[in-house]
Design an enzyme around this catalytic site. Sequence first.
Site, PDB file in Angstrom:
ATOM      1  N   GLN A  71       1.115  -1.155   0.239  1.00 25.92           N
ATOM      2  CA  GLN A  71      -0.119  -0.326  -0.290  1.00 25.92           C
ATOM      3  C   GLN A  71       0.609   1.124   0.278  1.00 25.92           C
ATOM      4  O   GLN A  71       2.054   1.299   0.297  1.00 25.92           O
ATOM      5  CB  GLN A  71      -0.536   0.139   1.273  1.00 25.92           C
ATOM      6  CG  GLN A  71      -1.540  -1.551   0.607  1.00 25.92           C
ATOM      7  CD  GLN A  71      -3.228  -1.021   2.439  1.00 25.92           C
ATOM      8  OE1 GLN A  71      -3.155  -1.839   3.361  1.00 25.92           O
ATOM      9  NE2 GLN A  71      -4.145  -0.451   2.105  1.00 25.92           N
ATOM     10  N   HIS A  72      -0.141   2.452  -0.020  1.00 23.90           N
ATOM     11  CA  HIS A  72       1.210   4.030   0.246  1.00 23.90           C
ATOM     12  C   HIS A  72       1.790   4.123  -1.104  1.00 23.90           C
ATOM     13  O   HIS A  72       2.301   5.543  -1.135  1.00 23.90           O
ATOM     14  CB  HIS A  72       1.069   4.193   1.170  1.00 23.90           C
ATOM     15  CG  HIS A  72       0.259   3.482   2.901  1.00 23.90           C
ATOM     16  ND1 HIS A  72      -1.143   3.629   2.639  1.00 23.90           N
ATOM     17  CD2 HIS A  72       0.399   2.472   3.435  1.00 23.90           C
ATOM     18  CE1 HIS A  72      -1.277   2.713   3.499  1.00 23.90           C
ATOM     19  NE2 HIS A  72      -0.142   2.170   4.370  1.00 23.90           N
ATOM     20  N   ASP A 257      -2.978  -4.780  -0.353  1.00 24.24           N
ATOM     21  CA  ASP A 257      -1.846  -6.038   0.277  1.00 24.24           C
ATOM     22  C   ASP A 257      -2.722  -6.887   1.579  1.00 24.24           C
ATOM     23  O   ASP A 257      -3.548  -7.480   1.222  1.00 24.24           O
ATOM     24  CB  ASP A 257      -0.297  -6.244  -0.044  1.00 24.24           C
ATOM     25  CG  ASP A 257      -0.318  -5.306   1.442  1.00 24.24           C
ATOM     26  OD1 ASP A 257      -0.436  -4.486   2.017  1.00 24.24           O
ATOM     27  OD2 ASP A 257       1.287  -5.526   1.121  1.00 24.24           O
TER      28      ASP A 257
HETATM   29  O1  LIG Z   1       2.156  -0.807   4.943  1.00 22.05           O
HETATM   30  C1  LIG Z   1       1.525  -0.921   5.122  1.00 22.05           C
HETATM   31  C2  LIG Z   1      -0.314  -0.505   5.292  1.00 22.05           C
HETATM   32  O2  LIG Z   1      -0.545   0.100   5.988  1.00 22.05           O
HETATM   33  C3  LIG Z   1       2.512  -2.049   4.408  1.00 22.05           C
HETATM   34  O3  LIG Z   1       0.849  -3.619   4.838  1.00 22.05           O
HETATM   35  C4  LIG Z   1       2.689  -2.265   3.029  1.00 22.05           C
HETATM   36  O4  LIG Z   1       0.493  -2.449   2.296  1.00 22.05           O
HETATM   37  C5  LIG Z   1       3.774  -3.205   2.640  1.00 22.05           C
HETATM   38  O5  LIG Z   1       2.711  -4.279   3.353  1.00 22.05           O
HETATM   39  P1  LIG Z   1       4.103  -6.652   2.580  1.00 22.05           P
HETATM   40  O6  LIG Z   1       4.717  -6.261   1.675  1.00 22.05           O
HETATM   41  O7  LIG Z   1       4.507  -6.038   4.328  1.00 22.05           O
HETATM   42  O8  LIG Z   1       2.728  -7.339   2.614  1.00 22.05           O
END
Ligand SMILES: O=C(CO)[C@@H](O)[C@H](O)COP(=O)(O)O
Length: 505
Positions: A71-72, A257
């Site tokens: 995300q983000h 995700d």
């Molecule tokens: O910043 C967040 C959720 O707010 C993280 O969960 C990212 O979405 C990265 O996820 P992974 O690559 O660790 O699964």
Amino acid sequence: MPLVAGVDTSTQSCKIVVRDADTGELVRSGSAKHPDGTEVHPDHWWSAFLEAAAAAGGLVDVAAIAVGGQQHGLVALDAAGNVVRDALLWNDTRSAAAAEALISELGEGDRAAGAQRWADVVGSVLVASLTVTKLRWLRDAEPGNAARVAAVALPHDWLSWRIAGYGPQGDPSAPLGPDLDALFTDRSDASGTGYYDAQGADGAGEYRPDLLRLALGHDDVVLPRVLAPAEAGAVAHPTIAGSAVDGGALIGPGAGDNAGASLGVGMVPGDVAISIGTSGVVSAVAPRRTADGSGAINGFADATGNALMLAVTLNAARVLDAARTLLDVDFDGLAALALQAPAGSDGLVLVPYLEGERTPNRPDATGTLHGIRLATSTRPHLARAYLEGMLCGLADGLDALRAQGVPIERVMLIGGAAQSPAVQQIAPQVFGLPIAIPAPGEYVADGAARQAAWVLAAARGGTAAPGGAPADVAPPAWSTTIATTLPADPHPIIRDQYAAVRDLV
Ligand SMILES: O=C(CO)[C@@H](O)[C@H](O)COP(=O)(O)O
Ligand SMILES: Nc1ncnc2c1ncn2[C@@H]1O[C@H](COP(=O)(O)OP(=O)(O)O)[C@@H](O)[C@H]1O
């Protein structure tokens, strides 16, 4: 037996599963690595996607595909479809001061009021992870790049756009060119931008161009269309997927995700997922989001129309990777060492802020090893302290969910590090709860595949491709196998000694 594909374009890698749309049975899969770093050119995600697709035996026979992703991350595009700079990822903390500035501005100088206002409007108090803070950083640090921004996408939106055949002008792998209006996303990922209100416009969700303008200095920007949960956004370009299927492969809205994982394990209210991947995530679905002005809980959306509450740490599986490097052991070696030391590691405590921290919001913090003595200067004590410290950060996230009144009836442990036998043994001691561990799998990619099957079913029902999620077509009822159920084994000493040290950092 139509086939569907689910993609997880995560921080460390791209994973693809191909499943039977009717039964959910895994047919084949593949993965490929992403480069390290908190700033990455999205072309690496594209080449990893192509490599993972090849490793999964190709995608010519899939009838629908959907993408879940980290995300983000800020994918800022110019009018020709090029990224204006490398993408800044969720774990890049350079926009921490920008987050504080935006909080203060919304509160007209009153930080607490500003924090609550952001939580009320977009569900989350800003931290460096959220996209809107990266836009403010860009405005201030790279004004030339900020002025060139013509569209803002997220990693999963950008990859879906590329799968549809769009991309930079003149790029042979993007035959449809840089049509920015063709970008699409879903509620779950939009809800993590900081300029999307998932509950606005009478619950349908709406962008907040005023907040985008506040951050970037202009809002002459295309934002991806936010699709309904089972709505197709495009058809995959036949050179990429679906060429052997009538009508081509539909592309689903995709998801952040964590929302993908929630769909993948079939979470319902009362379930809590604890994911130990690059990020540590404690998440729960609920009918409506909370607005936690303390900032511990992000009030995002899930991929089905519910809210998804999250507490996210920056320091999770990579803390264990660091311990492996330090102790020069493999995964099994680390687990074996950690299980040789007693619960509480005889007072050796790691506060694991190895990359700063997001929850609590300490972007510039470093880690601390506390309580080191002759007797605790052993490899097993160190291994155990690394594991316990990482899990204590997640236990604090569980407490934050509880404090928001989110019911916790079942806890599921997922993500790469959930496979560690030491994590499995120590987690019930730290969390003090019974824990269900689903069979090893790629739950984000599985959730994306389930969404793809949902999109396909909706399209075949004739009501949802494109134009809206039909209320009468539910996600396919794929089952999740729980491989292990561990009883609660509370050892309060672990959290008590961690709490005594955490706030010294
Ligand atoms: O910043 C967040 C959720 O707010 C993280 O969960 C990212 O979405 C990265 O996820 P992974 O690559 O660790 O699964
Ligand atoms: N058996 C294991 N023990 C500890 N850590 C593990 C194990 N297997 C995988 N990991 C870790 O899990 C992480 C990858 O998990 P994953 O959920 O795929 O992350 P992401 O989705 O963020 O890319 C890596 O840091 C890896 O070292």
